[in-house]
Design a protein around this motif. Structure first.
Motif, PDB file in Angstrom:
ATOM      1  N   UNK A 131      14.469  -4.184   8.103  1.00  0.00           N
ATOM      2  CA  UNK A 131      13.016  -4.247   8.014  1.00  0.00           C
ATOM      3  C   UNK A 131      12.524  -5.563   8.603  1.00  0.00           C
ATOM      4  N   UNK A 132      11.527  -5.473   9.473  1.00  0.00           N
ATOM      5  CA  UNK A 132      10.917  -6.670  10.030  1.00  0.00           C
ATOM      6  C   UNK A 132      10.287  -7.500   8.906  1.00  0.00           C
ATOM      7  N   UNK A 133      10.511  -8.796   8.943  1.00  0.00           N
ATOM      8  CA  UNK A 133      10.110  -9.655   7.826  1.00  0.00           C
ATOM      9  C   UNK A 133       8.605  -9.589   7.545  1.00  0.00           C
ATOM     10  N   UNK A 134       7.775  -9.675   8.572  1.00  0.00           N
ATOM     11  CA  UNK A 134       6.329  -9.688   8.363  1.00  0.00           C
ATOM     12  C   UNK A 134       5.822  -8.346   7.832  1.00  0.00           C
ATOM     13  N   UNK A 135       6.352  -7.250   8.384  1.00  0.00           N
ATOM     14  CA  UNK A 135       5.953  -5.935   7.889  1.00  0.00           C
ATOM     15  C   UNK A 135       6.391  -5.759   6.448  1.00  0.00           C
ATOM     16  N   UNK A 136       7.564  -6.236   6.105  1.00  0.00           N
ATOM     17  CA  UNK A 136       8.054  -6.106   4.741  1.00  0.00           C
ATOM     18  C   UNK A 136       7.141  -6.814   3.750  1.00  0.00           C
ATOM     19  N   UNK A 137       6.675  -8.010   4.106  1.00  0.00           N
ATOM     20  CA  UNK A 137       5.785  -8.760   3.214  1.00  0.00           C
ATOM     21  C   UNK A 137       4.478  -8.018   3.006  1.00  0.00           C
ATOM     22  N   UNK A 138       3.913  -7.479   4.107  1.00  0.00           N
ATOM     23  CA  UNK A 138       2.650  -6.737   3.989  1.00  0.00           C
ATOM     24  C   UNK A 138       2.858  -5.455   3.200  1.00  0.00           C
ATOM     25  N   UNK A 139       3.914  -4.705   3.506  1.00  0.00           N
ATOM     26  CA  UNK A 139       4.168  -3.428   2.851  1.00  0.00           C
ATOM     27  C   UNK A 139       4.472  -3.608   1.367  1.00  0.00           C
ATOM     28  N   UNK A 140       5.140  -4.695   1.020  1.00  0.00           N
ATOM     29  CA  UNK A 140       5.448  -4.953  -0.383  1.00  0.00           C
ATOM     30  C   UNK A 140       4.161  -5.065  -1.197  1.00  0.00           C
ATOM     31  N   UNK A 141       3.209  -5.797  -0.680  1.00  0.00           N
ATOM     32  CA  UNK A 141       1.923  -5.943  -1.378  1.00  0.00           C
ATOM     33  C   UNK A 141       1.177  -4.616  -1.426  1.00  0.00           C
ATOM     34  N   UNK A 142       1.191  -3.867  -0.328  1.00  0.00           N
ATOM     35  CA  UNK A 142       0.496  -2.581  -0.233  1.00  0.00           C
ATOM     36  C   UNK A 142       1.051  -1.579  -1.236  1.00  0.00           C
ATOM     37  N   UNK A 143       2.353  -1.481  -1.334  1.00  0.00           N
ATOM     38  CA  UNK A 143       2.964  -0.486  -2.207  1.00  0.00           C
ATOM     39  C   UNK A 143       2.910  -0.899  -3.672  1.00  0.00           C
ATOM     40  N   UNK A 144       3.092  -2.194  -3.944  1.00  0.00           N
ATOM     41  CA  UNK A 144       3.044  -2.643  -5.343  1.00  0.00           C
ATOM     42  C   UNK A 144       1.670  -2.422  -5.961  1.00  0.00           C
ATOM     43  N   UNK A 145       0.634  -2.441  -5.150  1.00  0.00           N
ATOM     44  CA  UNK A 145      -0.715  -2.221  -5.667  1.00  0.00           C
ATOM     45  C   UNK A 145      -0.896  -0.805  -6.216  1.00  0.00           C
ATOM     46  N   UNK A 146      -0.022   0.123  -5.792  1.00  0.00           N
ATOM     47  CA  UNK A 146      -0.117   1.508  -6.245  1.00  0.00           C
ATOM     48  C   UNK A 146       0.830   1.815  -7.401  1.00  0.00           C
ATOM     49  N   UNK A 147       1.612   0.817  -7.844  1.00  0.00           N
ATOM     50  CA  UNK A 147       2.615   1.028  -8.874  1.00  0.00           C
ATOM     51  C   UNK A 147       2.404   0.061 -10.033  1.00  0.00           C
ATOM     52  N   UNK A 148       2.896   0.412 -11.228  1.00  0.00           N
ATOM     53  CA  UNK A 148       2.827  -0.536 -12.338  1.00  0.00           C
ATOM     54  C   UNK A 148       3.498  -1.848 -11.959  1.00  0.00           C
ATOM     55  N   UNK A 149       2.898  -2.991 -12.299  1.00  0.00           N
ATOM     56  CA  UNK A 149       3.436  -4.283 -11.851  1.00  0.00           C
ATOM     57  C   UNK A 149       4.861  -4.556 -12.310  1.00  0.00           C
ATOM     58  N   UNK A 150       5.268  -3.985 -13.430  1.00  0.00           N
ATOM     59  CA  UNK A 150       6.610  -4.256 -13.959  1.00  0.00           C
ATOM     60  C   UNK A 150       7.669  -3.305 -13.388  1.00  0.00           C
ATOM     61  N   UNK A 151       7.262  -2.375 -12.542  1.00  0.00           N
ATOM     62  CA  UNK A 151       8.195  -1.356 -12.065  1.00  0.00           C
ATOM     63  C   UNK A 151       9.089  -1.918 -10.953  1.00  0.00           C
ATOM     64  N   UNK A 152      10.407  -1.977 -11.141  1.00  0.00           N
ATOM     65  CA  UNK A 152      11.296  -2.455 -10.070  1.00  0.00           C
ATOM     66  C   UNK A 152      11.246  -1.491  -8.893  1.00  0.00           C
ATOM     67  N   UNK A 153      11.254  -2.022  -7.672  1.00  0.00           N
ATOM     68  CA  UNK A 153      11.208  -1.146  -6.509  1.00  0.00           C
ATOM     69  C   UNK A 153      11.953  -1.779  -5.343  1.00  0.00           C
ATOM     70  N   UNK A 154      12.310  -0.934  -4.390  1.00  0.00           N
ATOM     71  CA  UNK A 154      12.930  -1.381  -3.146  1.00  0.00           C
ATOM     72  C   UNK A 154      12.210  -0.705  -1.982  1.00  0.00           C
ATOM     73  N   UNK A 155      11.961  -1.452  -0.919  1.00  0.00           N
ATOM     74  CA  UNK A 155      11.271  -0.922   0.254  1.00  0.00           C
ATOM     75  C   UNK A 155      12.275  -0.427   1.291  1.00  0.00           C
ATOM     76  N   UNK A 156      11.884   0.642   1.987  1.00  0.00           N
ATOM     77  CA  UNK A 156      12.644   1.158   3.111  1.00  0.00           C
ATOM     78  C   UNK A 156      11.652   1.618   4.182  1.00  0.00           C
ATOM     79  N   UNK A 157      12.020   1.466   5.443  1.00  0.00           N
ATOM     80  CA  UNK A 157      11.191   1.924   6.557  1.00  0.00           C
ATOM     81  C   UNK A 157      11.910   3.081   7.238  1.00  0.00           C
ATOM     82  N   UNK A 158      11.212   4.206   7.416  1.00  0.00           N
ATOM     83  CA  UNK A 158      11.805   5.367   8.075  1.00  0.00           C
ATOM     84  C   UNK A 158      10.921   5.805   9.235  1.00  0.00           C
TER      85      UNK A 158
END
Length: 451
Positions: A131-158
């Motif tokens: 995963x490209x570093x800059x996209x990962x940082x943006x996507x992490x914020x985008x996806x976490x906003x839709x999930x409970x803050x305490x929910x562990x998650x991992x990002x993947x790009x397909x």
């Protein structure tokens, strides 16, 4: 058709459903069974192979799920060949005006020209982060906003949402496992399940999204995965309300190891809030967001947030330098979604789709038709006569529409629906389509029921 029972049974071998299905598939590939040919009756083949009838039925079901055969009731099971599921997008080789495409407006897709000049940099080599570093940082914020803050998650790009769903299902499922799908269903999801050899289990959709009774029945049927659309369900436009989401979470809570996939394909364009059906402590889940609707279908990229175990399994299928998503595409995506002018254009596109669909729907409702405005790129129009008959009449008037039965799994009511893509029509063309649609309905009903 095969000439006699002896010809039909000749050369078919196997003692298990998989072996019988593979034997029949081999005969199709060798040209010994062609489109339209009938498979042997279940009882006859079971007796010839000395297996239980259920074994033959399971083999036929595998072939049907792969789109290679179709059951015609008492007329038997017949070879159809692959790729029998309809595809979304423009129809090929037609002079008709296509209003069933499901496409975004090309005028509303951002021009990437200026962004392309900013993404060129050091080449990315084998073994580097997927995963490209800059996209990962943006996507992490985008996806976490839709999930409970305490929910562990991992990002993947397909390479798009369908690629993500295909890889997610293959991570946990094997052939003939059940997958709960919305009914009527998004064509790409139906294709993915069928071609993967899984068993599609229909869950009805109403104005609030996937129904509780339908999900409960699918879970009782033993499905191993659930694929749902939280917003802008295709083709109906339904979005899951928070009330419905809470009810669906309650059903799923008792099945923590059923893989739950949310395909939030409309994301930045949606006018509805995102109500997740994933329970807070669910073991296997994934939220998938493609950029195709707002950056264009050719931007084959989707962000997937999932539980860490699912994310780890998914990441293993995306090898650095071989099956990863191009870093140039990732950089371009990041450059576009962080550009204020592009984001302003995406917001304007969202308003455009909503307003154009609402205006067309209201005009049809004033003429007596039932239309689900919903959310998304399309309208779901209820007709008083079969949609295919109406489509035939529309073709005579120069229009190509999409009948609802192409999206159905078992919901026969979809036969009386059209999915229309009208947001890019001019006012003149929109008025012409409305007149022609009303005339087509009147011609198929036989008496004036609208207008």
């Amino acid at each position: 058709m095969l000439r006699n029972d002896r010809d039909a049974l000749s050369g078919i071998r196997g003692g298990t459903a998989n072996e019988i299905a593979e034997s029949l598939r081999e005969r199709m590939e060798r040209g010994l069974l062609g489109a339209g040919d009938a498979l042997p009756p279940v009882r006859a083949l079971a007796e010839a192979l000395d297996v239980n009838r259920n074994t033959v039925m399971a083999a036929y079901r595998q072939l049907a799920q792969a789109g290679l055969v179709v059951s015609r009731g008492r007329a038997g099971t017949h070879v159809t060949g692959p790729a029998t599921v309809a595809q979304d997008g423009f129809a090929a080789d037609t002079v008709l005006r296509d209003v069933g495409t499901g496409n975004p407006d090309p005028a509303r897709i951002p021009d990437p020209t200026s962004a392309l000049t900013r993404i060129v940099g050091r080449p990315v080599l084998y073994g580097e982060p997927v995963i490209d570093r800059d996209l990962e940082a943006w996507a992490d914020e985008w996806m976490r906003a839709a999930l409970p803050p305490e929910k562990p998650m991992r990002l993947t790009i397909t390479s798009g949402a369908s690629d993500a769903i295909d890889r997610l299902l293959s991570t946990y499922l094997t052939r003939d496992d059940g997958v709960a799908l919305e009914d009527p269903c998004f064509l790409a999801s139906l294709n993915t399940v069928r071609l993967g050899g899984y068993r599609a289990v229909p869950v009805p959709v109403d104005d609030e999204g996937m129904t509780v009774d339908g999900l409960r029945a699918a879970l009782a049927d033993g499905v191993r995965a659930v694929v749902c659309t939280p917003r802008a369900q295709n083709p109906t436009g339904a979005s899951i309300t928070e009330r419905r989401a809470e009810q669906l979470r309650a059903e799923l809570a008792a099945h923590p190891y059923v893989l739950v996939i949310e395909d939030d394909h409309f994301s930045l364009l949606s006018r509805m809030p995102h109500a997740s059906v994933i329970p807070s402590d669910h073991e296997r889940w994934a939220l998938v967001r493609s950029v195709s609707k707002f950056l264009g279908p050719d931007m084959c990229l989707a962000v997937t947030a999932s539980d860490p175990e699912t994310g780890s399994r998914l990441a293993q299928r995306l090898s650095p330098g071989t099956t990863w998503v191009s870093h140039l595409l990732q950089r371009l995506t990041h450059a576009l979604v962080t550009d204020p002018e592009v984001r302003s254009g995406i917001e304007a596109a969202a308003v455009h789709y909503a307003e154009r669909n609402a205006a067309f729907a209201e005009a049809l409702r004033s003429e007596g038709l039932t239309v689900s405005t919903g959310d998304g790129l399309n309208l779901w129009v209820r007709l008083p006569s079969p949609a295919r008959d109406v489509c035939g009449q529309l073709m005579r008037r120069g229009w190509l529409a999409r009948p609802g039965d192409e999206f159905l799994l078992s919901d026969d009511a979809a036969r009386f629906h059209l999915r229309l893509t009208v947001h890019d029509l001019t006012e003149t063309d929109a008025a012409s389509l409305r007149r022609d649609l009303l005339a087509a309905v009147e011609a198929t009903v036989g008496t004036r029921t609208v207008g």
